[in-house]
Design an enzyme around this catalytic site. Structure first.
Site, PDB file in Angstrom:
ATOM      1  N   LEU A  11     126.372 -22.802  -4.484  1.00 42.49           N
ATOM      2  CA  LEU A  11     127.027 -22.300  -2.821  1.00 42.49           C
ATOM      3  C   LEU A  11     128.528 -23.401  -3.752  1.00 42.49           C
ATOM      4  CD1 LEU A  11     124.960 -23.908  -0.227  1.00 42.49           C
ATOM      5  CD2 LEU A  11     124.990 -21.815  -0.756  1.00 42.49           C
ATOM      6  N   ARG A  18     139.873 -32.037  -3.611  1.00 41.86           N
ATOM      7  CA  ARG A  18     140.514 -33.533  -4.493  1.00 41.86           C
ATOM      8  C   ARG A  18     140.268 -33.091  -5.901  1.00 41.86           C
ATOM      9  NH1 ARG A  18     135.206 -37.078  -2.409  1.00 41.86           N
ATOM     10  NH2 ARG A  18     134.403 -34.958  -1.554  1.00 41.86           N
ATOM     11  N   ASN A 173     119.255 -36.909  -1.582  1.00 45.18           N
ATOM     12  CA  ASN A 173     119.199 -35.322  -2.062  1.00 45.18           C
ATOM     13  C   ASN A 173     120.492 -35.304  -2.464  1.00 45.18           C
ATOM     14  OD1 ASN A 173     119.280 -32.537  -1.291  1.00 45.18           O
ATOM     15  ND2 ASN A 173     120.206 -32.815   0.499  1.00 45.18           N
TER      16      ASN A 173
HETATM   17  C1  UD1 Z   1     125.591 -31.744   0.878  1.00 48.26           C
HETATM   18  C2  UD1 Z   1     123.792 -32.187   1.319  1.00 48.26           C
HETATM   19  C3  UD1 Z   1     124.019 -34.101   1.172  1.00 48.26           C
HETATM   20  C4  UD1 Z   1     122.996 -34.165  -0.455  1.00 48.26           C
HETATM   21  C5  UD1 Z   1     125.039 -33.886  -1.486  1.00 48.26           C
HETATM   22  C6  UD1 Z   1     124.222 -34.163  -2.583  1.00 48.26           C
HETATM   23  C7  UD1 Z   1     124.285 -30.859   3.232  1.00 48.26           C
HETATM   24  C8  UD1 Z   1     124.729 -31.127   5.179  1.00 48.26           C
HETATM   25  N1  UD1 Z   1     124.443 -32.315   2.772  1.00 48.26           N
HETATM   26  O1  UD1 Z   1     126.537 -33.254   0.723  1.00 48.26           O
HETATM   27  O2  UD1 Z   1     122.768 -34.233   1.403  1.00 48.26           O
HETATM   28  O3  UD1 Z   1     123.053 -35.565  -0.741  1.00 48.26           O
HETATM   29  O4  UD1 Z   1     125.122 -32.291  -0.705  1.00 48.26           O
HETATM   30  O5  UD1 Z   1     125.934 -33.769  -3.658  1.00 48.26           O
HETATM   31  O6  UD1 Z   1     124.042 -30.126   2.759  1.00 48.26           O
HETATM   32  N2  UD1 Z   1     129.874 -25.768   0.311  1.00 48.26           N
HETATM   33  C9  UD1 Z   1     129.678 -24.461   0.913  1.00 48.26           C
HETATM   34  N3  UD1 Z   1     130.388 -23.752   2.137  1.00 48.26           N
HETATM   35  C10 UD1 Z   1     130.737 -24.563   3.052  1.00 48.26           C
HETATM   36  C11 UD1 Z   1     129.997 -26.092   2.773  1.00 48.26           C
HETATM   37  C12 UD1 Z   1     129.734 -26.464   1.061  1.00 48.26           C
HETATM   38  O7  UD1 Z   1     129.696 -23.629  -0.100  1.00 48.26           O
HETATM   39  O8  UD1 Z   1     130.386 -24.271   3.873  1.00 48.26           O
HETATM   40  C13 UD1 Z   1     128.719 -25.603  -0.961  1.00 48.26           C
HETATM   41  C14 UD1 Z   1     130.509 -27.005  -1.772  1.00 48.26           C
HETATM   42  O9  UD1 Z   1     131.377 -25.954  -2.141  1.00 48.26           O
HETATM   43  C15 UD1 Z   1     129.098 -27.535  -2.651  1.00 48.26           C
HETATM   44  C16 UD1 Z   1     127.850 -27.445  -2.192  1.00 48.26           C
HETATM   45  O10 UD1 Z   1     128.266 -26.833  -0.732  1.00 48.26           O
HETATM   46  O11 UD1 Z   1     129.176 -26.702  -3.999  1.00 48.26           O
HETATM   47  C17 UD1 Z   1     128.098 -29.024  -0.806  1.00 48.26           C
HETATM   48  O12 UD1 Z   1     128.522 -28.919  -0.206  1.00 48.26           O
HETATM   49  P1  UD1 Z   1     129.825 -30.315  -0.046  1.00 48.26           P
HETATM   50  O13 UD1 Z   1     130.628 -30.620   1.104  1.00 48.26           O
HETATM   51  O14 UD1 Z   1     130.035 -30.902  -1.188  1.00 48.26           O
HETATM   52  O15 UD1 Z   1     128.297 -31.504   0.769  1.00 48.26           O
HETATM   53  P2  UD1 Z   1     128.058 -33.053   0.462  1.00 48.26           P
HETATM   54  O16 UD1 Z   1     128.573 -33.286   1.820  1.00 48.26           O
HETATM   55  O17 UD1 Z   1     128.505 -33.405  -0.634  1.00 48.26           O
END
Ligand code: UD1
Ligand code: MG
Length: 450
Positions: A11, A18, A173
């Site tokens: 992903l 930020r 996680n």
């Molecule tokens: C996520 C996890 C959380 C975990 C944490 C670890 C979920 C709901 N939560 O939270 O349990 O502890 O990561 O760092 O999965 N991304 C996309 N498209 C989207 C949303 C996100 O590509 O629509 C990608 C982001 O670029 C990133 C990753 O997914 O690489 C995680 O997304 P982020 O928004 O950072 O999730 P967290 O809130 O950190």
């Protein structure tokens, strides 16, 4: 690692606001390579047969990176950022081709190791339907909490949705999740967005699978492997961990680092046994140093090859295409670019050697410059074996100096010098006996008048 087929879904569609950058977050580098490049490489090393990368709209640089290095990988565009489950769903085209294991990784977690992925894949091979890699967080703020009861992973609760008691849980996680491939599309299908963020959380798959009586397990890995990057402070933290790993690896392989914390590596730096690296040396991408070579303090190397027993620096700069032969010497304030310095040759002081060959055992005097550029094109300088170039000479390319030839100090060489010839190309020296004394006398006289 095992004979199960594996699809990795990375992903990388996050906006990375930020980072405050014009560049997509996953293109920021750790150890001279974009973060996504690290994750792609690790996914490959952990035995992924295919890799799907989920990118945001208009992330051309990310798509180019994926295309360039990894033939088994493909990009999918997530049009709107609606959560991690929504992001995985964007790669449905890849999920529809059967895979035994589907592993979800994040593009902004560059330090993830093949072992971390293998831990999750092993759990799947042992019969788990869903496997999550957890870690013990010093400070769990912001992470999804792993809620475990009687050794069973019941749910992952996101920070914003957790109650006070759940927030005290420190088992978090990492984001690395594994799924039995055939199961994932139907889990994604039923994940909703009824939560604090209004996003489709991939982490909800845990509760849904549990309710269906499927096997859901949590494994534990080192927190340092899953450091995520949201801003440039965390980018620097990842870089520090990465550098520490590279230094340790080099030293255990048999490289002496006199002051390890001052030496900086690229992801692809290759150092042979008994190489000595003095303090404050920087390795840019693409450097190989063979056994027993010494890199003295304050040198900068990039895209260069240093053969066995060569001696570099201090204060040397090797730029792309520098090839330094066995036992050759490149001394202080010397810059070498796209040039071969053959075995035993010496370029000891204050020189620029670019687009050139320095023959074996040739000696390049202090301040010698290859004039390789006329403002439009680059030209080649060829210096024969055993030639001796006197100090402060300018070799105006294209030009060659033959084997064993001698160039007198201070010469500007514009024509080829035959083998074993002496080339002398500088203004004639004139001697005016007593002239210094008479000038002095005149000057003294005018000064006393003034
Ligand atoms: C996520 C996890 C959380 C975990 C944490 C670890 C979920 C709901 N939560 O939270 O349990 O502890 O990561 O760092 O999965 N991304 C996309 N498209 C989207 C949303 C996100 O590509 O629509 C990608 C982001 O670029 C990133 C990753 O997914 O690489 C995680 O997304 P982020 O928004 O950072 O999730 P967290 O809130 O950190
Ligand atoms: Mg995050």
């Amino acid at each position: 690692m095992n004979d199960r087929s594996c699809l990795a879904v990375i992903l990388a569609a996050g906006l990375g606001t930020r980072m405050k950058s014009a560049m997509p977050k996953v293109m920021h580098s750790v150890g001279g390579r974009p973060m996504l490049g690290h994750v792609l490489d690790t996914a490959t090393r952990a035995g992924s047969d295919r890799i799907a990368v989920v990118v945001g709209p208009g992330m051309k640089s990310v798509e180019d990176l994926v295309k360039a290095g990894h033939s088994a990988s493909q990009c999918f565009v997530q049009q709107e950022r609606a959560g991690t489950a929504h992001a995985v769903l964007a790669a449905l085209g890849a999920l529809e081709i059967p895979a035994d294991d589907v592993i979800v990784l994040y593009g902004d977690t560059p330090l993830v190791t093949p072992e971390a992925i293998e831990t999750v894949r092993r759990a799947l091979a042992e019969g788990a339907d869903v496997a999550v890699l957890g870690f013990e967080a010093g400070d769990p703020t912001g992470y999804g909490r792993l809620l475990v009861e009687d050794g069973r992973l019941m749910a992952i609760r996101e920070e914003k949705d957790a109650d006070e008691q759940e927030r005290r849980v420190t088992f978090c996680n990492s984001g690395i999740m594994g799924f039995r491939g055939a199961l994932l599309p139907e889990l994604l299908d039923v994940i909703g967005n009824d939560n604090a963020k209004g996003e489709f959380y991939l982490t909800d798959a845990v509760e849904i699978a549990g309710a269906r009586g499927l096997s859901v397990v949590a494994k534990t890995g080192p927190a340092v492997d899953v450091l995520g990057v949201n801003d440039r402070v965390q980018l620097a933290e990842c870089e520090a961990v990465f550098q520490a790993r590279m230094r340790r690896k080099a030293m255990l392989f048999g490289v002496t680092l006199v002051a390890p914390e001052t030496v900086f590596f690229s992801h692809d730096t290759k150092l042979g046994a008994d190489v000595v690296v003095e303090p404050n040396v920087v390795f840019g991408p693409g450097v190989t140093v063979s056994d027993g070579a010494i890199i003295h303090a304050f040198s900068h190397l990039e895209g260069a090859f240093v053969d066995a027993g060569a001696n570099i620096g201090s204060y040397a700069r090797l730029r792309p295409g520098a090839e330094i032969g066995e036992g050759a010497k490149v001394g202080n304030f010397v810059e070498i670019k796209k040039a071969t310095v053959e075995p035993g040759a010496k370029v000891n002081h204050l020189s620029y050697i670019g687009d050139a060959r320095v023959g074996a055992k040739a000696n390049i005097g202090a301040g010698t410059i290859t004039c390789n550029y006329d403002g439009y094109d680059k030209f080649f300088t060829d210096i024969g074996e055993g030639a001796f170039i006197g100090s402060n000479s300018a070799l105006v390319a294209p030009v060659s100096v033959g084997k064993g030839a001698l160039v007198a100090a201070g010469s500007v060489i514009v024509k080829d010098v035959p083998d074993d010839a002496l080339a002398l190309a500088r203004g004639q020296q004139a001697i005016k006996e007593g002239r210094a004394a008479s000038i002095r006398a005149i000057k003294e006289k005018t000064r006393s008048k003034g």
